[in-house]
Design an enzyme around this catalytic site. Structure first.
Site, short mmCIF file in Angstrom:
data_model
loop_
_atom_site.label_atom_id
_atom_site.label_comp_id
_atom_site.label_asym_id
_atom_site.label_seq_id
_atom_site.Cartn_x
_atom_site.Cartn_y
_atom_site.Cartn_z
N LYS A 107 0.01 2.01 -3.57
CA LYS A 107 0.60 0.76 -4.05
C LYS A 107 1.66 1.01 -5.13
O LYS A 107 2.65 0.27 -5.20
CB LYS A 107 -0.48 -0.19 -4.53
CG LYS A 107 -1.41 -0.67 -3.41
CD LYS A 107 -0.65 -1.40 -2.30
CE LYS A 107 -1.58 -2.02 -1.27
NZ LYS A 107 -0.84 -2.75 -0.21
N TYR A 119 -5.58 4.36 -2.98
CA TYR A 119 -5.02 3.00 -2.91
C TYR A 119 -3.97 2.81 -4.00
O TYR A 119 -2.87 2.30 -3.74
CB TYR A 119 -6.17 2.00 -3.06
CG TYR A 119 -5.79 0.57 -2.78
CD1 TYR A 119 -5.71 0.09 -1.47
CD2 TYR A 119 -5.53 -0.33 -3.81
CE1 TYR A 119 -5.37 -1.24 -1.21
CE2 TYR A 119 -5.20 -1.65 -3.56
CZ TYR A 119 -5.12 -2.10 -2.25
OH TYR A 119 -4.78 -3.42 -2.00
N1 LIG Z 1 -7.40 -8.73 -0.80
C1 LIG Z 1 -7.08 -8.21 -1.96
O1 LIG Z 1 -7.86 -8.22 -2.90
C2 LIG Z 1 -5.72 -7.61 -2.16
C3 LIG Z 1 -5.25 -7.47 -3.48
C4 LIG Z 1 -4.00 -6.92 -3.69
C5 LIG Z 1 -3.24 -6.50 -2.60
N2 LIG Z 1 -3.73 -6.63 -1.34
C6 LIG Z 1 -2.90 -6.16 -0.25
O2 LIG Z 1 -2.54 -7.25 0.58
C7 LIG Z 1 -2.41 -6.81 1.93
C8 LIG Z 1 -3.29 -7.68 2.83
O3 LIG Z 1 -4.63 -7.53 2.43
P1 LIG Z 1 -5.79 -8.51 2.97
O4 LIG Z 1 -6.70 -8.72 1.86
O5 LIG Z 1 -5.18 -9.65 3.69
O6 LIG Z 1 -6.50 -7.52 4.03
P2 LIG Z 1 -7.20 -7.84 5.44
O7 LIG Z 1 -8.09 -6.68 5.69
O8 LIG Z 1 -7.76 -9.22 5.45
O9 LIG Z 1 -5.96 -7.82 6.43
C9 LIG Z 1 -5.22 -6.66 6.67
C10 LIG Z 1 -4.65 -6.72 8.05
O10 LIG Z 1 -3.91 -5.50 8.27
C11 LIG Z 1 -4.18 -5.05 9.56
N3 LIG Z 1 -3.96 -3.60 9.63
C12 LIG Z 1 -4.71 -2.62 9.07
N4 LIG Z 1 -4.20 -1.43 9.39
C13 LIG Z 1 -3.12 -1.65 10.15
C14 LIG Z 1 -2.18 -0.81 10.80
N5 LIG Z 1 -2.27 0.54 10.73
N6 LIG Z 1 -1.17 -1.38 11.50
C15 LIG Z 1 -1.07 -2.73 11.61
N7 LIG Z 1 -1.94 -3.57 11.02
C16 LIG Z 1 -2.96 -3.04 10.31
C17 LIG Z 1 -5.63 -5.42 9.82
O11 LIG Z 1 -5.92 -5.44 11.22
C18 LIG Z 1 -5.70 -6.79 9.15
O12 LIG Z 1 -5.38 -7.82 10.08
C19 LIG Z 1 -2.80 -5.33 1.93
O13 LIG Z 1 -1.62 -4.56 1.85
C20 LIG Z 1 -3.60 -5.17 0.67
O14 LIG Z 1 -3.57 -3.87 0.18
C21 LIG Z 1 -4.95 -7.20 -1.10
#
Ligand SMILES: NC(=O)c1ccc[n+]([C@@H]2O[C@H](COP(=O)([O-])OP(=O)(O)OC[C@H]3O[C@@H](n4cnc5c(N)ncnc54)[C@H](O)[C@@H]3O)[C@@H](O)[C@H]2O)c1
Length: 241
Positions: free
Chosen positions: A151, A147
């Site tokens: 990132k 991860y």
């Molecule tokens: N939640 C956290 O703590 C956090 C923190 C920092 C960064 N992020 C980043 O923010 C972004 C969103 O995270 P989130 O927490 O909303 O996650 P989430 O799991 O709620 O949503 C992610 C979405 O991406 C979709 N997805 C996954 N693989 C895919 C693919 N191959 N093609 C198209 N869609 C795909 C999933 O179906 C889902 O709808 C991510 O990039 C994550 O790494 C999240």
């Protein structure tokens, strides 16, 4: 008096925004917030029932999806790359398949979408791209080797595109939150490990999805016209120490 004036309401009327990963979590919150500012939203997601079904890690799927969105809406003004996955494991044990899946979705997926949508934006001479990176794009987190690699990569891709494209009207920035209270956030941080992390965050808590969406609205707006190549850290101060 200068003819220049910033719209402090950050309106996005009639802008077309493509949001990957927009079916849930941060992507869904960003889609709602951009829509509230007047944008038309196209959601591309792996999730069943998504308006534009897409696997961002697959070049054919990406080019089909971007073509379909341009056909439906005429153009893409804003791209938000929020599709992402997390596969945790000690660095000495993480499987190659977990490594490859993480890089494919988070890093290659972000690049492919930027490339495919960027071509339309460059031709139009305008556009804004926002890539979801993470605090894991700046600091090391235990069990996050794939991860973090993905990132750190997203931050790097965003800066290179920002350097190459801003002169042609396309701004690129990333957003790097601490843990956000979504499905992915719970998956990685529920339990004692998350409680311990919160103690290291000066604000003492995790972020809410709409706090990330607020930043995306600003970055997408013309008010952020001089913000390019930035990694906007929204982590309650976690990475300052
Ligand atoms: N939640 C956290 O703590 C956090 C923190 C920092 C960064 N992020 C980043 O923010 C972004 C969103 O995270 P989130 O927490 O909303 O996650 P989430 O799991 O709620 O949503 C992610 C979405 O991406 C979709 N997805 C996954 N693989 C895919 C693919 N191959 N093609 C198209 N869609 C795909 C999933 O179906 C889902 O709808 C991510 O990039 C994550 O790494 C999240």
């Amino acid at each position: 008096m200068s003819e220049h004036a910033v719209d402090l309401d950050f309106r996005l009327d009639d802008r077309v925004a493509l949001v990957t990963g927009g079916a849930s979590g941060i992507g869904a919150a960003i889609g709602e917030a951009l829509a509230a500012k007047g944008a038309r939203i196209a959601v591309a997601d792996l999730a069943e029932g998504s308006e534009f079904p897409c696997n961002v890690g697959d070049p054919d799927s990406v080019s089909r999806t971007v073509g379909a969105v341009v056909e439906a809406h005429g153009r893409i003004d804003i791209l938000v790359n929020s599709a992402g996955i997390v596969r945790l494991g000690a660095a000495e044990e993480l499987s190659v398949s977990d490594w490859e899946a993480t890089i494919a979705v988070n890093l290659t997926g972000t690049f492919l979408m930027c490339q495919a949508v960027g071509a339309h934006m460059l031709a139009a001479g305008r556009g804004v791209i926002i890539n979801m990176a993470s605090q894991a794009g700046t600091v090391a987190l235990d069990a996050h080797v794939a991860y973090c690699a993905s990132k750190f990569g997203v931050v790097g891709v965003s800066k290179v595109l920002a350097a190459e494209w801003a002169g042609r009207g396309v701004r690129v920035n990333s957003i790097s939150p601490t843990v956000v209270l979504t499905e992915l956030g719970h998956q990685a941080w529920d339990g004692p490990k998350g409680d311990a992390l919160k103690k290291l965050i000066p604000t003492g808590r995790f972020a809410y999805p709409d706090e990330i969406a607020a930043a995306a609205v600003y970055l997408a707006s013309d008010a952020a016209g001089m913000v390019n190549g930035a990694d906007l850290i929204i982590d309650g101060g976690y990475t300052i120490k």
